[in-house]
Scaffold this active site. Sequence first.
Site, short mmCIF file in Angstrom:
data_model
loop_
_atom_site.label_atom_id
_atom_site.label_comp_id
_atom_site.label_asym_id
_atom_site.label_seq_id
_atom_site.Cartn_x
_atom_site.Cartn_y
_atom_site.Cartn_z
N ARG A 117 0.78 -1.36 0.01
CA ARG A 117 0.08 -0.01 0.05
C ARG A 117 0.84 1.38 -0.01
NH1 ARG A 117 -2.84 -0.86 5.62
NH2 ARG A 117 -4.38 0.66 4.89
N ASN A 181 -8.09 2.42 15.69
CA ASN A 181 -7.80 1.42 14.67
C ASN A 181 -5.88 1.60 14.65
OD1 ASN A 181 -9.25 -0.58 13.73
ND2 ASN A 181 -9.87 0.33 11.98
N ARG A 183 -2.48 0.48 14.11
CA ARG A 183 -1.61 -0.29 13.51
C ARG A 183 -0.29 -0.04 13.40
NH1 ARG A 183 -5.75 -2.41 14.40
NH2 ARG A 183 -7.32 -3.22 13.01
N ASP A 275 -15.52 -2.84 12.48
CA ASP A 275 -15.97 -1.68 11.49
C ASP A 275 -17.69 -1.96 11.28
OD1 ASP A 275 -13.22 -1.50 10.91
OD2 ASP A 275 -13.58 -2.87 9.14
#
Length: 321
Positions: A117, A181, A183, A275
């Site tokens: 990504r 979230n 990471r 989610d």
Amino acid sequence: MTRPQAWFIGECMIELRPTQPLQDGRHMPRAMAQSFSGDVYNTAVYFRRRNAETSLHAIDSQFISAAGDDSISASLRNEIAQQQLGVALMATVPDALPGLYWIETNAAGERSFLYWRQQSAARRMLDEAHAAMLRQQAVQCRLLYFSGITLAILDNARRQRLLDLAQAVRAHGGWVAFDSNYRPRLWESREDALRWTHLALAQASHALVTLDDETALHGDIDAHACLQRMRAAGVDEAVVKLGDQGCLVQAADMDAATAVATQKVAAIDTTAAGDSFNAAYLAARRQGASAIAAAEAGCALAACVVMHPGAIMPLEAMPSR
């Protein structure tokens, strides 16, 4: 009169998953399925599905990101539109490609990922022109939702533009919902993540986080400590998700935090559990449900999602309220 909008700002990626398990540990070529997914995108899809069930509080759901001008990016946009999410506020980055990830699940439904990504087009959303266009339309936004992953993939200038947009939405009376979230691999350092998460919470009216993430980032010892920290930061309404143990929730009109249990199910894939919880919770709150009822709705949808492979389960599999 222009209909109010919900804005979901994040990344949608190409998802690849094997359709058969490893055979005796041998890493041989396997068939795979391809779809599209991403934490904020998953929430947007499930929010729109839940929101579509009522006309009284109808709201247009817009997915905000950036995509390239190639055929795969066109497929990504088409898929987003097929999910009945608006794409008019997405940016186009010529010659950029979507991010991609590979996912596998073990026997308990727990996930492991491999990501590609670094050159994702989504990292280049919220340039000056894109952010200015969104600020001009912020009065239409009644709910802005983003995550720590959204922040992590952006550079500092874009992060600040996102927080400025959140401030503008709040100034117009809209909600700003945030899920940390966390990471670690997406951030340059834990200190960087702490700084931007703190700034995001300062703009948030609603925080919907997972205890494991908060313990890793902030060192919270339990759900009550986590919730108290967020409330002390000025968040009006906070939910701490606890996986198959349900969640802990407190809103401004509640005297104390309340634990909400979840249904025990045989999970085959926990992708998008949090989610989908966030989606059902926010949709229910917008429709006038109490925070406790909204948390129950979130737990019910998440319990259904984990019984299906992939992030987005078939529309026909959506549970009734």
